[in-house]
Design a protein around this motif. Sequence first.
Motif, PDB file in Angstrom:
ATOM      1  N   ASP A  74     -78.634  78.002 -81.770  1.00 27.42           N
ATOM      2  CA  ASP A  74     -78.515  78.532 -83.136  1.00 27.42           C
ATOM      3  C   ASP A  74     -77.060  78.821 -83.483  1.00 27.42           C
ATOM      4  O   ASP A  74     -76.582  78.458 -84.564  1.00 27.42           O
ATOM      5  CB  ASP A  74     -79.332  79.815 -83.282  1.00 27.42           C
ATOM      6  N   GLU A 107     -83.852  69.767 -73.914  1.00 26.32           N
ATOM      7  CA  GLU A 107     -83.991  70.652 -75.062  1.00 26.32           C
ATOM      8  C   GLU A 107     -82.678  70.942 -75.773  1.00 26.32           C
ATOM      9  O   GLU A 107     -82.687  71.435 -76.897  1.00 26.32           O
ATOM     10  CB  GLU A 107     -84.631  71.970 -74.618  1.00 26.32           C
ATOM     11  N   THR A 108     -81.548  70.699 -75.107  1.00 27.25           N
ATOM     12  CA  THR A 108     -80.305  71.156 -75.720  1.00 27.25           C
ATOM     13  C   THR A 108     -79.263  70.067 -75.974  1.00 27.25           C
ATOM     14  O   THR A 108     -78.336  70.303 -76.737  1.00 27.25           O
ATOM     15  CB  THR A 108     -79.631  72.227 -74.827  1.00 27.25           C
ATOM     16  N   ARG A 165     -75.012  75.695 -83.978  1.00 28.27           N
ATOM     17  CA  ARG A 165     -75.221  75.043 -85.264  1.00 28.27           C
ATOM     18  C   ARG A 165     -74.504  75.800 -86.380  1.00 28.27           C
ATOM     19  O   ARG A 165     -73.909  75.222 -87.269  1.00 28.27           O
ATOM     20  CB  ARG A 165     -76.709  74.934 -85.566  1.00 28.27           C
ATOM     21  N   ARG A 172     -76.421  87.786 -72.306  1.00 29.97           N
ATOM     22  CA  ARG A 172     -76.195  87.856 -73.752  1.00 29.97           C
ATOM     23  C   ARG A 172     -74.804  88.414 -74.052  1.00 29.97           C
ATOM     24  O   ARG A 172     -74.123  87.961 -74.971  1.00 29.97           O
ATOM     25  CB  ARG A 172     -77.218  88.779 -74.416  1.00 29.97           C
ATOM     26  N   VAL A 202     -83.936  71.583 -69.337  1.00 31.01           N
ATOM     27  CA  VAL A 202     -82.913  72.250 -70.147  1.00 31.01           C
ATOM     28  C   VAL A 202     -82.076  71.210 -70.890  1.00 31.01           C
ATOM     29  O   VAL A 202     -81.776  71.364 -72.080  1.00 31.01           O
ATOM     30  CB  VAL A 202     -82.014  73.139 -69.259  1.00 31.01           C
ATOM     31  N   THR A 248     -82.166  79.115 -77.007  1.00 24.38           N
ATOM     32  CA  THR A 248     -82.353  79.073 -78.456  1.00 24.38           C
ATOM     33  C   THR A 248     -81.167  79.722 -79.151  1.00 24.38           C
ATOM     34  O   THR A 248     -80.656  79.212 -80.153  1.00 24.38           O
ATOM     35  CB  THR A 248     -83.651  79.820 -78.840  1.00 24.38           C
ATOM     36  N   VAL A 302     -87.985  82.258 -67.120  1.00 31.90           N
ATOM     37  CA  VAL A 302     -88.154  81.245 -68.173  1.00 31.90           C
ATOM     38  C   VAL A 302     -88.260  81.819 -69.573  1.00 31.90           C
ATOM     39  O   VAL A 302     -87.748  81.224 -70.512  1.00 31.90           O
ATOM     40  CB  VAL A 302     -89.355  80.280 -67.971  1.00 31.90           C
ATOM     41  N   THR A 303     -88.915  82.961 -69.738  1.00 35.45           N
ATOM     42  CA  THR A 303     -89.045  83.460 -71.115  1.00 35.45           C
ATOM     43  C   THR A 303     -87.685  83.938 -71.628  1.00 35.45           C
ATOM     44  O   THR A 303     -87.373  83.796 -72.805  1.00 35.45           O
ATOM     45  CB  THR A 303     -90.083  84.602 -71.234  1.00 35.45           C
ATOM     46  N   ILE A 304     -86.858  84.459 -70.722  1.00 36.84           N
ATOM     47  CA  ILE A 304     -85.515  84.885 -71.114  1.00 36.84           C
ATOM     48  C   ILE A 304     -84.624  83.654 -71.296  1.00 36.84           C
ATOM     49  O   ILE A 304     -83.808  83.581 -72.218  1.00 36.84           O
ATOM     50  CB  ILE A 304     -84.911  85.823 -70.048  1.00 36.84           C
ATOM     51  N   GLN A 305     -84.809  82.657 -70.434  1.00 33.73           N
ATOM     52  CA  GLN A 305     -84.073  81.402 -70.576  1.00 33.73           C
ATOM     53  C   GLN A 305     -84.312  80.807 -71.963  1.00 33.73           C
ATOM     54  O   GLN A 305     -83.378  80.360 -72.625  1.00 33.73           O
ATOM     55  CB  GLN A 305     -84.524  80.410 -69.499  1.00 33.73           C
ATOM     56  N   ALA A 306     -85.558  80.815 -72.391  1.00 32.31           N
ATOM     57  CA  ALA A 306     -85.890  80.248 -73.702  1.00 32.31           C
ATOM     58  C   ALA A 306     -85.153  81.010 -74.799  1.00 32.31           C
ATOM     59  O   ALA A 306     -84.632  80.412 -75.747  1.00 32.31           O
ATOM     60  CB  ALA A 306     -87.401  80.298 -73.925  1.00 32.31           C
ATOM     61  N   GLN A 307     -85.092  82.333 -74.678  1.00 34.42           N
ATOM     62  CA  GLN A 307     -84.363  83.132 -75.678  1.00 34.42           C
ATOM     63  C   GLN A 307     -82.882  82.751 -75.700  1.00 34.42           C
ATOM     64  O   GLN A 307     -82.286  82.552 -76.767  1.00 34.42           O
ATOM     65  CB  GLN A 307     -84.474  84.632 -75.364  1.00 34.42           C
TER      66      GLN A 307
END
Lengths: 317, 339
Positions: free
Chosen positions: B200, B221-222, B203, B163, B218, B196, B188-193
């Motif tokens: 964001d 999704e992106t 955009r 991050r 990946v 995203t 994976v749960t951190i990857q999703a964060q």
Amino acid sequence: MSNALLEVRNLKKYFNTSAGLLHAVDDVSFSLQAGSTLGIVGESGCGKSTLGSTVLFLNEPTGGEILFHGDDITKMKKREFHRIRPRMQMIFQDPYSSLNGRMSVHQLIAEPLIVNKICHSKQEISQRVAQMMDTVGLASRLANAYPHELDGGRRQRIGIARALILEPEFVVCDEPVSALDVSIQAQILNLLMDLQDSMHLTYLFITHDLSVVRHISQEIMVMYLGQCMEKAPADELFTNPMHPYTQALLAAIPVPSADSRHKRRELLQGEVSSPVNPKPGCRFAARCPHVSAECCSGSIPLTEVKPGHFVSCLHCR
Amino acid sequence: MNPVLEVKNLSVIYKTDMETVYAVNDISFSLEKGKTLGLVGETGAGKTTTALSILGLLPERTGQITSGRIVFEDAVLNELSRRELERIRGHRISMIFQDPMTALNPVLTVGDQIAEALELHNEEHLNKWAIEKKVEETLEMVGIPKERKNEYPHQFSGGMRQRVVIAIALVCNPGLLIADEPTTALDVTIQAQILTMICDLQRKYGTSVIMITHDLGVVAETCDQVAIVYAGEIVEYGSLLDIFGGGSHHPYTEGLFGSIPSLTGHAKRLQPIEGLLPDPTDLPAGCKFSPRCKYCTQLCRQKQPPIREQNGHQIRCHYTPDSRTITADAGTARKEDLE
Ligand SMILES: Nc1ncnc2c1ncn2[C@@H]1O[C@H](COP(=O)(O)OP(=O)(O)OP(=O)(O)O)[C@@H](O)[C@H]1O
Ligand SMILES: Nc1ncnc2c1ncn2[C@@H]1O[C@H](COP(=O)(O)OP(=O)(O)O)[C@@H](O)[C@H]1O
Ligand code: SF4
Ligand SMILES: [Mg+2]
Ligand SMILES: [Mg+2]
């Protein structure tokens, strides 16, 4: 279940660290039928590798029982244990760091036979090594090559050959394909599944990759901070996940399909907390979207909510 | 619309006394404003080399662009001096690497590192106080409490470090972000964060992104556009729908999809690609995939296949799914494996 090949009861492995007592594996139980695969999934540090090595008694457990064909190996005498040792083997994630770089492929695969004094004549060793190389798909011309000359896939084939040359019944596979590219990963997964059939192997298959674990396992256990959150047959776990952590884990997997773009999903907030001196109550409470006061007090039992489907959550009954 | 980035016929080698690695071979693509292009391929395909070439960060002694042009906005990057490039890097183009530790300075607090990035390209002439304020905003933007700005990287987990790296990469609001396997080392749960968050921010600021990954999930999704890279070449290129839809594909792309275990279906046997990646110092003549391809013919082994294009969907193969057949004398790598 009396005819289980392996039965693990209330297994614990704690480490003493400067910060306090680290609960790497905390009260985990399961049983494994001969010829089947139990997949262990969970995020980094949740205790998968510690579970694998403790089940093989490479680590001495802090508590619990490990019954192999009904006999508790934690209580065995040394001599007795050495007799069954060859029947329980391990395949590692990175065979490179576990292979002696100065030994040739032939020597590496022969080593377990020599160390365990299983073969005595040179000829018999050569024959068995050649046969094993063929079984795991290593061309015979590679017998005199060294591990550093080979790619990751072939090195993993050596690791598999070393584990299987002793003709074990039970094999712990600790992330055996995680370091490999997908096209090579698929070759190795097929090989492991073929060998399971032909040698009637029983696997404890550790991975953090959910698509791999679904593919290879009959039953899956989801771990979080040293504990089992949910355990169910593979298809049941994926179609009907009940524990909030399992649900979050499944929702987080990026799916390779055209309609995944900009998919919005419930994100699990925060990160895994420390396994040192964990608080009482549910280990997942700090990140759980459904947490209640009750979750943070007593210990949460693993409950069978449907035949074969176990969940450790107060809100999934 | 003019593309933000255009890479044309890029070839890159690494040359040492001993050998020459042909890492990137005639790669072309373009990227529009606010869009995401995925570069997908296995280890050694040349993805990182492509990224380093854009940034002018190839190793000085060995790395060398042998042909091609890299045009970013109004500048031809591979013709700029080092000083001019440095001004663009970290400011108008940023990069996120797989291992956040390599991008972070272990002896500086994370707050100081973000401030440093701001000061380096301080075009708004912010004063110390304003910079400090911006540092705090940036940390909160990537989900780290601002109170933690005085901590060092080693006090953070892998996900939090990544991050911070993203915060540094985005603090100057670059036009182009190159993310090289930004989540490969994360759970994976951190990857999703993290994914995203990247989407964001992209955009919000209209950033263009090159997403380098080996994970088709990946990509799905992106990305808007996808390039499948094999042995330094783009073997297939198209929109997300072209690549993930049921249309025709390059044999390598088919092999990649056949190699991933399904998350939904029943356990079928995987259909892996036989053999290994070719030796990059000694690439096969003709089609570079030919030693592993089950449709390989004499023609494939001799002649470099042309790019076939249909509505922007490009495939580099001599054949179409209708004109090819599984051949008995298929790739040498396959036979070697069975030997
Ligand atoms: N020898 C040791 N001494 C102290 N702590 C240890 C030791 N081995 C493991 N641990 C700790 O035990 C916990 C579980 O580690 P383990 O390696 O089993 O996790 P894992 O699930 O295999 O993770 P990964 O996916 O990263 O391989 C971690 O917090 C780890 O730091
Ligand atoms: N500094 C270097 N010196 C020599 N060869 C290199 C260097 N960096 C990468 N290569 C080689 O270039 C090829 C492409 O590598 P890379 O761009 O890192 O691929 P990827 O990022 O797709 O894994 C590989 O064969 C790799 O071994
Ligand atoms: S050109 Fe020939 S070898 Fe190459 S991908 Fe097409 S069919 Fe296969
Ligand atoms: Mg591990
Ligand atoms: Mg790379």
